[in-house]
Motif scaffolding. Structure first.
Motif, PDB file in Angstrom:
ATOM      1  N   ASP A  95     -17.800 -16.141 -36.385  1.00 11.81           N
ATOM      2  CA  ASP A  95     -18.382 -14.920 -35.855  1.00 11.81           C
ATOM      3  C   ASP A  95     -19.313 -14.329 -36.916  1.00 11.81           C
ATOM      4  O   ASP A  95     -18.963 -14.287 -38.101  1.00 11.81           O
ATOM      5  CB  ASP A  95     -17.232 -13.951 -35.548  1.00 11.81           C
ATOM      6  N   CYS A 125     -19.945 -11.369 -37.588  1.00 12.58           N
ATOM      7  CA  CYS A 125     -19.485 -10.121 -38.215  1.00 12.58           C
ATOM      8  C   CYS A 125     -18.583 -10.374 -39.427  1.00 12.58           C
ATOM      9  O   CYS A 125     -18.255  -9.436 -40.156  1.00 12.58           O
ATOM     10  CB  CYS A 125     -18.796  -9.219 -37.203  1.00 12.58           C
ATOM     11  N   CYS A 153     -16.164 -11.612 -31.406  1.00 13.76           N
ATOM     12  CA  CYS A 153     -14.998 -10.745 -31.239  1.00 13.76           C
ATOM     13  C   CYS A 153     -15.325  -9.615 -30.264  1.00 13.76           C
ATOM     14  O   CYS A 153     -16.441  -9.516 -29.761  1.00 13.76           O
ATOM     15  CB  CYS A 153     -14.575 -10.183 -32.595  1.00 13.76           C
ATOM     16  N   CYS A 195     -18.480  -7.665 -31.216  1.00 16.65           N
ATOM     17  CA  CYS A 195     -19.770  -8.370 -31.129  1.00 16.65           C
ATOM     18  C   CYS A 195     -20.149  -8.729 -29.689  1.00 16.65           C
ATOM     19  O   CYS A 195     -21.319  -8.851 -29.377  1.00 16.65           O
ATOM     20  CB  CYS A 195     -19.715  -9.654 -31.946  1.00 16.65           C
TER      21      CYS A 195
HETATM   22 ZN   LIG Z   1     -17.474 -10.021 -34.344  1.00 19.10          ZN
END
Ligand SMILES: [Zn+2]
Length: 121
Positions: A82, A84, A112, A115
């Motif tokens: 991910d 992030c 996630c 996001c």
């Molecule tokens: Zn994320």
């Protein structure tokens, strides 16, 4: 490479939850070796601590996640994660998997709840 692992992981409150096996024990598909599934891991997990409970209380894809895969011809690990996750998170992940170098690869599958704009718990 002998102690390096492949598999899947989640990062929950700065802790890494993971399912990993050595490269030798991984599942070979074409040119790469991988292990595990995010949904399966979440589904089968019987929480034994607070972090695992926090994780289990939400949908399987609520927390940032990713996968480490070994590419045979290239002799390289790739880290799918991910976007992030920051470099500290990824450092923890690499420690857990016993990997020094991995090529970071963006993968839009791994989003996630924060996001993914379409996320529903
Ligand atoms: Zn994320």
């Amino acid at each position: 490479m002998s102690s390096s692992k492949v598999g899947i992981f989640f990062v929950v409150d700065n802790e890494v939850l993971f399912d990993a096996v050595s490269v030798q024990q991984g599942e070979r598909c074409d040119n790469f070796i991988e292990h595990g599934g995010h949904y399966d891991f979440w589904d089968k997990l019987k929480p034994s601590n607070v972090i695992e409970q926090i994780f289990k209380d939400r949908a399987y894809d609520a927390y940032p996640r990713g996968r480490i895969v070994y590419f045979i011809r290239e002799q390289k690990f790739r880290l799918y994660a991910d976007t992030c996750l920051n470099s500290n998170d990824l450092k923890l992940v690499k420690e857990v998997f016993g990997i020094r170098n991995a090529v970071r690869t963006k993968d839009e599958h791994y989003q996630c709840a924060s996001c993914n704009l379409d996320f529903m718990d």
